[in-house]
Design a protein around this motif. Structure first.
Motif, PDB file in Angstrom:
ATOM      1  N   GLY A  64      38.116  45.276  51.605  1.00  0.00           N
ATOM      2  CA  GLY A  64      38.188  44.343  53.002  1.00  0.00           C
ATOM      3  C   GLY A  64      37.523  43.006  52.986  1.00  0.00           C
ATOM      4  N   ARG A  65      36.953  42.575  51.991  1.00  0.00           N
ATOM      5  CA  ARG A  65      36.578  41.220  51.750  1.00  0.00           C
ATOM      6  C   ARG A  65      37.505  40.372  50.898  1.00  0.00           C
ATOM      7  NH1 ARG A  65      31.977  44.175  50.418  1.00  0.00           N
ATOM      8  NH2 ARG A  65      32.399  43.641  48.359  1.00  0.00           N
ATOM      9  N   THR A  66      38.061  39.214  51.325  1.00  0.00           N
ATOM     10  CA  THR A  66      38.757  38.178  50.778  1.00  0.00           C
ATOM     11  C   THR A  66      38.300  37.765  49.525  1.00  0.00           C
ATOM     12  OG1 THR A  66      40.013  36.366  50.990  1.00  0.00           O
ATOM     13  CG2 THR A  66      38.068  36.353  52.196  1.00  0.00           C
ATOM     14  N   VAL A  67      38.879  37.768  48.534  1.00  0.00           N
ATOM     15  CA  VAL A  67      38.326  37.273  47.099  1.00  0.00           C
ATOM     16  C   VAL A  67      38.916  35.725  46.697  1.00  0.00           C
ATOM     17  CG1 VAL A  67      38.123  39.374  46.156  1.00  0.00           C
ATOM     18  CG2 VAL A  67      40.171  38.359  45.471  1.00  0.00           C
ATOM     19  N   GLY A  68      39.407  34.970  47.890  1.00  0.00           N
ATOM     20  CA  GLY A  68      39.957  33.940  47.560  1.00  0.00           C
ATOM     21  C   GLY A  68      39.119  32.761  47.209  1.00  0.00           C
ATOM     22  N   THR A  69      37.884  32.858  47.360  1.00  0.00           N
ATOM     23  CA  THR A  69      37.116  31.728  46.821  1.00  0.00           C
ATOM     24  C   THR A  69      36.048  32.324  45.634  1.00  0.00           C
ATOM     25  OG1 THR A  69      35.456  32.222  48.397  1.00  0.00           O
ATOM     26  CG2 THR A  69      36.758  30.500  48.970  1.00  0.00           C
ATOM     27  N   LEU A  70      36.224  33.728  45.431  1.00  0.00           N
ATOM     28  CA  LEU A  70      35.256  34.395  44.304  1.00  0.00           C
ATOM     29  C   LEU A  70      35.919  34.057  43.011  1.00  0.00           C
ATOM     30  CD1 LEU A  70      32.995  36.233  45.134  1.00  0.00           C
ATOM     31  CD2 LEU A  70      34.381  38.079  44.691  1.00  0.00           C
ATOM     32  N   PRO A  71      34.899  33.410  42.102  1.00  0.00           N
ATOM     33  CA  PRO A  71      35.650  32.835  40.845  1.00  0.00           C
ATOM     34  C   PRO A  71      35.786  34.335  39.861  1.00  0.00           C
ATOM     35  CG  PRO A  71      33.447  32.513  40.881  1.00  0.00           C
ATOM     36  CD  PRO A  71      33.408  32.916  42.514  1.00  0.00           C
ATOM     37  N   ILE A  72      36.486  34.084  38.867  1.00  0.00           N
ATOM     38  CA  ILE A  72      36.693  35.130  38.053  1.00  0.00           C
ATOM     39  C   ILE A  72      35.752  36.025  37.575  1.00  0.00           C
ATOM     40  CG2 ILE A  72      37.961  35.827  35.746  1.00  0.00           C
ATOM     41  CD1 ILE A  72      39.487  33.066  35.914  1.00  0.00           C
ATOM     42  N   ASN A  73      34.785  35.517  37.227  1.00  0.00           N
ATOM     43  CA  ASN A  73      33.503  36.339  36.643  1.00  0.00           C
ATOM     44  C   ASN A  73      32.751  36.891  37.798  1.00  0.00           C
ATOM     45  OD1 ASN A  73      32.345  34.058  37.595  1.00  0.00           O
ATOM     46  ND2 ASN A  73      31.261  33.434  35.974  1.00  0.00           N
ATOM     47  N   LYS A  74      33.054  36.877  38.838  1.00  0.00           N
ATOM     48  CA  LYS A  74      32.386  37.567  40.085  1.00  0.00           C
ATOM     49  C   LYS A  74      33.365  38.617  40.622  1.00  0.00           C
ATOM     50  CE  LYS A  74      28.224  35.510  40.596  1.00  0.00           C
ATOM     51  NZ  LYS A  74      28.566  34.320  39.786  1.00  0.00           N
ATOM     52  N   ARG A  75      34.487  38.829  40.061  1.00  0.00           N
ATOM     53  CA  ARG A  75      35.212  39.766  40.833  1.00  0.00           C
ATOM     54  C   ARG A  75      35.068  41.107  40.166  1.00  0.00           C
ATOM     55  NH1 ARG A  75      40.985  36.751  42.353  1.00  0.00           N
ATOM     56  NH2 ARG A  75      39.870  35.063  43.353  1.00  0.00           N
ATOM     57  N   ASN A  76      34.261  41.327  39.265  1.00  0.00           N
ATOM     58  CA  ASN A  76      34.243  42.688  38.305  1.00  0.00           C
ATOM     59  C   ASN A  76      35.483  43.327  37.959  1.00  0.00           C
ATOM     60  OD1 ASN A  76      32.294  44.364  36.903  1.00  0.00           O
ATOM     61  ND2 ASN A  76      32.225  45.830  38.613  1.00  0.00           N
ATOM     62  N   ILE A  77      36.215  42.511  37.332  1.00  0.00           N
ATOM     63  CA  ILE A  77      37.598  42.885  36.815  1.00  0.00           C
ATOM     64  C   ILE A  77      37.714  43.224  35.398  1.00  0.00           C
ATOM     65  CG2 ILE A  77      40.187  42.216  36.391  1.00  0.00           C
ATOM     66  CD1 ILE A  77      40.012  41.416  39.488  1.00  0.00           C
ATOM     67  N   GLY A  78      38.164  44.437  35.147  1.00  0.00           N
ATOM     68  CA  GLY A  78      38.638  44.564  33.568  1.00  0.00           C
ATOM     69  C   GLY A  78      39.993  44.305  33.300  1.00  0.00           C
ATOM     70  N   MET A  79      40.301  43.721  32.242  1.00  0.00           N
ATOM     71  CA  MET A  79      41.797  43.390  32.207  1.00  0.00           C
ATOM     72  C   MET A  79      42.181  43.526  30.637  1.00  0.00           C
ATOM     73  SD  MET A  79      41.729  39.507  33.716  1.00  0.00           S
ATOM     74  CE  MET A  79      40.110  39.180  33.272  1.00  0.00           C
ATOM     75  N   VAL A  80      43.400  43.976  30.443  1.00  0.00           N
ATOM     76  CA  VAL A  80      43.961  43.920  29.350  1.00  0.00           C
ATOM     77  C   VAL A  80      45.320  43.268  29.691  1.00  0.00           C
ATOM     78  CG1 VAL A  80      44.805  45.087  27.218  1.00  0.00           C
ATOM     79  CG2 VAL A  80      42.945  46.111  28.589  1.00  0.00           C
ATOM     80  N   PHE A  81      45.559  41.885  28.949  1.00  0.00           N
ATOM     81  CA  PHE A  81      46.721  41.266  29.294  1.00  0.00           C
ATOM     82  C   PHE A  81      47.888  41.577  28.054  1.00  0.00           C
ATOM     83  CE2 PHE A  81      44.777  39.069  32.798  1.00  0.00           C
ATOM     84  CZ  PHE A  81      45.659  39.561  33.844  1.00  0.00           C
ATOM     85  N   GLN A  82      49.027  41.008  28.377  1.00  0.00           N
ATOM     86  CA  GLN A  82      49.910  41.138  27.396  1.00  0.00           C
ATOM     87  C   GLN A  82      49.744  40.624  26.380  1.00  0.00           C
ATOM     88  OE1 GLN A  82      53.236  39.655  29.998  1.00  0.00           O
ATOM     89  NE2 GLN A  82      54.634  41.262  29.230  1.00  0.00           N
ATOM     90  N   SER A  83      49.168  39.416  26.022  1.00  0.00           N
ATOM     91  CA  SER A  83      48.562  38.726  25.092  1.00  0.00           C
ATOM     92  C   SER A  83      47.097  39.093  24.962  1.00  0.00           C
ATOM     93  CB  SER A  83      48.898  37.275  25.003  1.00  0.00           C
ATOM     94  OG  SER A  83      48.302  37.104  26.094  1.00  0.00           O
ATOM     95  N   TYR A  84      46.811  40.243  24.138  1.00  0.00           N
ATOM     96  CA  TYR A  84      45.438  41.017  24.378  1.00  0.00           C
ATOM     97  C   TYR A  84      44.571  40.276  23.613  1.00  0.00           C
ATOM     98  CZ  TYR A  84      48.072  43.595  20.735  1.00  0.00           C
ATOM     99  OH  TYR A  84      48.818  43.621  19.830  1.00  0.00           O
TER     100      TYR A  84
END
Ligand SMILES: Nc1ncnc2c1ncn2[C@@H]1O[C@H](COP(=O)(O)OP(=O)(O)OP(=O)(O)O)[C@@H](O)[C@H]1O
Ligand SMILES: [Mg+2]
Length: 351
Positions: A64-84
């Motif tokens: 429910g909270r917009t993440v528009g202004t939240l920097p990457i390191n504050k989003r608590n996201i785990g990622m595995v990208f195509q180029s891992y």
């Protein structure tokens, strides 16, 4: 562990709109797969969720909270990208512990969590190696451990199993499903493998040209495709398209571009333009009645045979279950084909 909502999300590169006003909700703890042809905007969508790309318009909400202004390191996201990309100068262990060190986790705790994460992906034995001493599939597994170890709220996986061989891939799918159930992390999963999407997903999103074609459970997407694109993209399909010229007793006659055909189907109205979609495995051979045709081609693949049947105005693809004792369909056979009228999926106006 966050509900994620994408609202009217749009991304352009120059004049090229690569993500075009998409709306999507991923409920807390669910796995949402994004499927679609190369270049349709899957990675760009994930990059916007992660914060690597800024949307041109629209918004992203976590719980429910917009993440528009939240920097990457504050989003608590785990990622595995195509180029891992792993950090090449660090060992496997150091790669996985990096995110925890950044978060100032106590060293004893880091040790425990890193071991747990590596054992999840069966890479404990490789802890001291550098990425260049690993195979592509092993690197992918380390990347997955690195994404999971920080206990993310949202996990973004872009083709994260693509470098694994079939057996390991299936094992990892099962592991992944368990991990996701245990951690309850909301996951977006991009894959080119339809079977993988079917077996892993709570929800499948089919994208085409930056737009969402359809969003639904694997069952909905497969059995009730809403568009020609979805039906054709996932699995095999027969298309019957044209103007309805008669409809009675659950038999519909359609005037197609190549002639008339009468198929089992429901809910047709005279004169309307329609498209019916029928999956090949719904079709059976019957001894009489049904649509008359001649088998033009048979592909035997063990459990089933795929038969192309020339029915005059069009060729119909049928998937027939094989038995040891039953007679095998062969080229040149004259057959009658039939299916349950409720298996014809109707799309008004063709698309
Ligand atoms: N930085 C960029 N600048 C310009 N165009 C870009 C950029 N990144 C991606 N694109 C274009 O945006 C479109 C969508 O790219 P995206 O990477 O999201 O596709 P995809 O669905 O992930 O494809 P694939 O399955 O091949 O990975 C493509 O046409 C691509 O060429
Ligand atoms: Mg991509």
């Amino acid at each position: 562990m966050s509900e994620v909502i994408l609202k009217n999300l749009t991304k352009k590169y120059g004049t090229n709109t690569v993500v075009d006003n998409i709306n999507l909700k991923a409920e807390n703890g669910k796995l949402v797969s994004i499927l679609g042809p190369s270049g349709c905007g899957k990675t760009t969508t994930l990059r916007m969720i992660a914060g690597f790309e800024k949307p041109d318009s629209g918004e992203i909400f976590f719980d429910g909270r917009t993440v528009g202004t939240l920097p990457i390191n504050k989003r608590n996201i785990g990622m595995v990208f195509q180029s891992y990309a792993l950090f090449p100068h660090m060992t496997v262990e150091q790669n996985v512990s990096y995110g925890l060190e950044q978060r100032k986790v106590a060293p004893e705790q880091i040790k425990i969590w890193v071991n747990e994460a590596l054992s999840l992906v069966h890479m404990e034995e490789y802890a001291k190696r550098k990425p260049k001493q690993l195979s592509g599939g092993q690197q992918q597994r380390v990347a997955l451990a690195r994404a999971l170890v920080i206990n993310p709220d949202v996990l973004l996986l872009d083709e994260c199993l693509s470098a694994l061989d079939k057996k390991l891939r299936v094992e990892m799918q099962v592991e992944l499903r368990k991990i996701l159930e245990n951690t309850g992390v909301t996951t977006f999963f991009v894959t080119h493998d339809q079977e993988e999407a079917m077996t892993l997903s709570d929800i499948i999103v089919v994208m085409n040209n930056g737009k969402i074609e359809q969003c639904g459970t694997p069952f909905d997407i497969y059995e009730r495709p809403a568009t020609r694109f979805t039906a054709g993209f996932l699995g095999k399909a027969n298309f019957f398209e044209g103007k309805v010229i008669s409809s009675e007793n659950n038999l519909v006659t359609i005037n197609t571009k190549t002639g008339n055909i009468t198929i089992p189907a429901l809910n047709a109205k005279i004169d309307e333009n329609i498209l019916y979609i029928v999956r090949p495995e719904k079709i059976r051979f019957v001894s009489e009645g049904g649509i008359k045709g001649k088998i033009e081609h048979v592909t035997y693949s063990g459990n089933i045979s795929l038969c192309s049947v020339n029915c005059g105005s069009q060729t119909i693809i049928c998937e027939i279950q094989n038995t040891i004792s039953g007679e095998r369909a062969k080229k040149g056979d004259n057959v009658f084909i039939d299916w349950d009228c409720s298996e014809s999926v109707k799309i008004l106006g063709g698309d």
